[in-house]
Design an enzyme around this catalytic site. Structure first.
Site, short mmCIF file in Angstrom:
data_model
loop_
_atom_site.label_atom_id
_atom_site.label_comp_id
_atom_site.label_asym_id
_atom_site.label_seq_id
_atom_site.Cartn_x
_atom_site.Cartn_y
_atom_site.Cartn_z
N GLY A 70 0.74 9.31 15.67
CA GLY A 70 0.77 9.57 14.16
C GLY A 70 -0.46 10.93 14.20
O GLY A 70 -0.29 11.50 13.06
N GLU A 126 7.93 20.44 19.29
CA GLU A 126 9.54 20.00 19.77
C GLU A 126 10.29 19.85 18.17
O GLU A 126 9.74 19.95 17.15
CB GLU A 126 9.49 18.65 20.30
CG GLU A 126 8.53 17.59 19.86
CD GLU A 126 8.36 16.17 20.54
OE1 GLU A 126 8.51 15.34 20.09
OE2 GLU A 126 8.25 16.49 21.69
N LYS A 127 11.49 19.82 18.52
CA LYS A 127 12.59 19.87 17.44
C LYS A 127 12.11 18.45 16.53
O LYS A 127 11.82 17.52 17.31
CB LYS A 127 13.79 19.47 18.14
CG LYS A 127 15.19 19.61 16.96
CD LYS A 127 15.63 20.90 16.81
CE LYS A 127 16.59 20.55 15.42
NZ LYS A 127 16.29 21.93 14.61
N HIS A 172 12.19 4.10 15.48
CA HIS A 172 11.35 4.01 16.48
C HIS A 172 11.68 2.54 17.41
O HIS A 172 11.52 1.42 16.83
CB HIS A 172 9.84 3.69 16.01
CG HIS A 172 8.82 3.34 17.01
ND1 HIS A 172 7.52 4.02 17.01
CD2 HIS A 172 8.70 2.35 17.87
CE1 HIS A 172 6.75 3.63 17.94
NE2 HIS A 172 7.56 2.33 18.66
N GLU A 206 7.81 4.34 24.29
CA GLU A 206 8.18 4.53 22.90
C GLU A 206 9.43 5.59 22.79
O GLU A 206 9.17 6.75 23.51
CB GLU A 206 7.20 4.92 21.92
CG GLU A 206 6.01 3.90 22.01
CD GLU A 206 4.92 4.45 20.92
OE1 GLU A 206 4.17 3.35 20.42
OE2 GLU A 206 5.07 5.69 20.44
N ARG A 262 -0.86 -0.31 27.44
CA ARG A 262 -1.59 -1.69 27.24
C ARG A 262 -0.72 -2.65 26.86
O ARG A 262 0.53 -2.22 26.71
CB ARG A 262 -2.61 -1.48 26.07
CG ARG A 262 -1.96 -0.94 24.86
CD ARG A 262 -2.64 -0.79 23.41
NE ARG A 262 -1.71 -0.56 22.32
CZ ARG A 262 -1.42 0.18 22.00
NH1 ARG A 262 -1.67 1.78 22.62
NH2 ARG A 262 -0.53 0.61 20.85
N ARG A 280 3.43 -8.48 10.29
CA ARG A 280 1.82 -8.44 10.47
C ARG A 280 1.18 -8.96 9.26
O ARG A 280 1.49 -8.58 8.02
CB ARG A 280 1.47 -6.95 10.63
CG ARG A 280 1.92 -6.55 12.31
CD ARG A 280 1.18 -5.53 12.76
NE ARG A 280 1.84 -4.89 13.91
CZ ARG A 280 1.46 -3.82 14.45
NH1 ARG A 280 0.31 -3.48 14.27
NH2 ARG A 280 2.01 -3.78 15.71
#
Ligand code: MV4
Length: 449
Positions: free
Chosen positions: A165, A200-201, A208, A275, A292, A339
């Site tokens: 991001g 990108e588009k 996600h 991702e 990772r 979280r």
């Protein structure tokens, strides 16, 4: 197998890694900053070495001090956890120069995946679907204009050195592009020392969804299905779950196969995550690869009843992975993680450091808490605000949410503000309960109502 591993990290993940090492009969070395003297990872490791003062730059990111600690204690391998040095190609390279096995992929792969335009190009060549856009970085504004008019607005421009991001701009029109192009490039140069941008588009309402993979040293990569991480706020994940409410078996197999192909094409070694953005029509596109172990790995561990840290250590020691995919246990399970951050959700999620004056973790069937916190533990302002993760698993998503609500009600943390009230409210939201959400969900969710 390794005899002794140094854990180049802190907090819950250091503790998590120490636990698995001890189950495997591997001795452990903790490293710590002076701010973490009273931390559980220091207490539970077999040995502990102080590597510097509180600021990360001088301790958990201090490569010479960490290598010295490894040499002094005579370890065979270093586990970097997540964050800090986990995706630092130089650190991985230095470890191997010192004959210390870095538990993770090669420096070349870390570097290739760290440069987002290179990662995308690598995946495209391996046959992984990517979002339409530029081939690699864009040379000039003129070229950017050309590509944008070919693919159509809105587009998104991304810094190749960014990721997660950082260094992105959504562009609605040609005028926006002219106005924001140089600004975005200058910001990327200032932030990353690299002003390469790709286009990108823009996918308007994606989910996600990421695929967990593990590769061995013999070129085999296996996958362990998906995690849906669409519930995020300012690129910070707050909730992760598996299976995704929108992924059916057909899509799971297609995404899994694409992830395996992509990782296999770079001889990926270790645990990694591919991702994807998943569009409303079920199209999926490669976004980034994380090289990772991730914060949310327990979600996958709970549905597969499988220790991913153990698998990382085994493949680093030269063992083989089991095949093209891992199989979940007999009955399909569902898992969700929330979280627990030392942040005030009523105050724009502002960090809330301080002493925990009362601490009681939930327990019972299907409830797991990964945390380094305890009563009287002091959260310092030096590191990230995540103090734990609550993971529940059951045989349906409905049951998971019921159990999560019960576990959140049992969780007592006093003395600081936490994200617990936010999660309690989220679990009661109808759209969330129906599994109807995109990465934009929290933009519209006001949890105080
Ligand atoms: C996108 C996108 C829409 N279209 N790319 C955000 C993090 C970085 N990994 C890439 N991100 C995005 N890339 C295209 N072509 C939307 C996002 C995005 C996002 C992605 C996943 C989870 C949350 C997000 C929040 C805002 C934007």
């Amino acid at each position: 197998m390794f005899k002794k591993i140094l854990i180049a990290n802190r907090g819950e993940i250091a503790l998590r890694i120490i636990r698995t090492c001890h189950e495997m009969g591997i001795r452990t070395v903790a490293v710590y900053s002076t701010a973490d003297r009273d931390s559980l990872h220091v207490r539970f490791a077999d040995e502990a070495v102080c590597i510097g003062p509180p600021p990360s730059r001088e301790s958990y990111l201090n490569i010479p001090n960490i290598i010295s600690a490894a040499e002094i204690t005579g370890v065979d391998a270093i586990h970097p956890g997540y964050g800090f040095l986990s995706e630092n190609a130089d650190f991985s390279r230095i470890c191997s120069e010192y004959k210390l096995k870095f538990i993770g992929p090669s420096p070349e792969v870390i570097e290739a995946m760290g440069d987002k335009a290179t990662a995308k190009e690598t995946m495209r060549r391996a046959g992984v679907p990517v979002v339409p856009g530029s081939d690699g970085v864009v040379a000039s504004l003129a070229q950017a204009r050309q590509i944008a008019s070919d693919i159509g607005f809105p587009v998104i421009i991304k810094a190749t050195a960014g990721g997660g991001g950082k260094g992105m701009r959504i562009i609605q029109s040609a005028a926006d592009l002219d106005r924001l192009w140089d600004m975005a490039r200058n910001e990327a140069m200032a932030a990353f020392g690299n002003d390469g941008m790709y286009i990108e588009k823009y996918i308007q309402r994606p989910r996600h969804i990421e695929i967990q993979v593990v590769g061995d040293q013999y070129g085999t990569v296996s996958h362990l299905s998906e995690r849906d991480c669409s519930i995020q706020r300012r690129h910070q994940k707050l909730v992760e779950e598996s299976p995704s409410p929108v992924v059916n078996q057909e899509l799971r197999e297609k995404m899994g196969e694409a992830a395996v192909q992509g990782a296999q094409s770079v001889n990926y070694e270790g645990a990694g995550t591919i991702e994807f953005l998943v569009d409303e029509d079920g199209s999926f596109y490669f976004m980034e690869m994380n090289t990772r172990i991730q914060v949310e790995h327990p979600v996958t561990e709970e549905i597969f009843f499988f220790d991913l840290i153990k698998e990382q250590i085994k493949v680093a020691a030269g063992e083989k992975v089991s095949g093209r995919r891992y199989y979940p246990n007999l009955h399909d399970r569902f898992a969700m993680e929330v979280r627990i951050n030392a942040e005030d959700p009523y105050n724009d999620f502002r960090p809330s450091p301080g002493r925990i004056t009362a601490f009681h973790k939930p327990g019972g069937h299907g409830v797991r808490v990964d945390t380094h916190a305890y009563q009287d533990y002091v959260i310092t302002p030096y590191y990230d605000s995540m103090i734990g993760k609550l993971i529940v698993s059951a045989f349906s998503r409905e049951e998971v949410i019921q159990k999560m609500e019960r576990a959140l009600d049992e969780f007592v943390i006093e003395g600081i503000k936490t994200t617990i009230p936010f999660h309690k409210k989220l679990m009661r939201d109808d759209r969330f309960r129906r599994g109807e959400f995109t990465t934009r969900f929290l933009e519209e969710f006001d949890f105080r109502n």
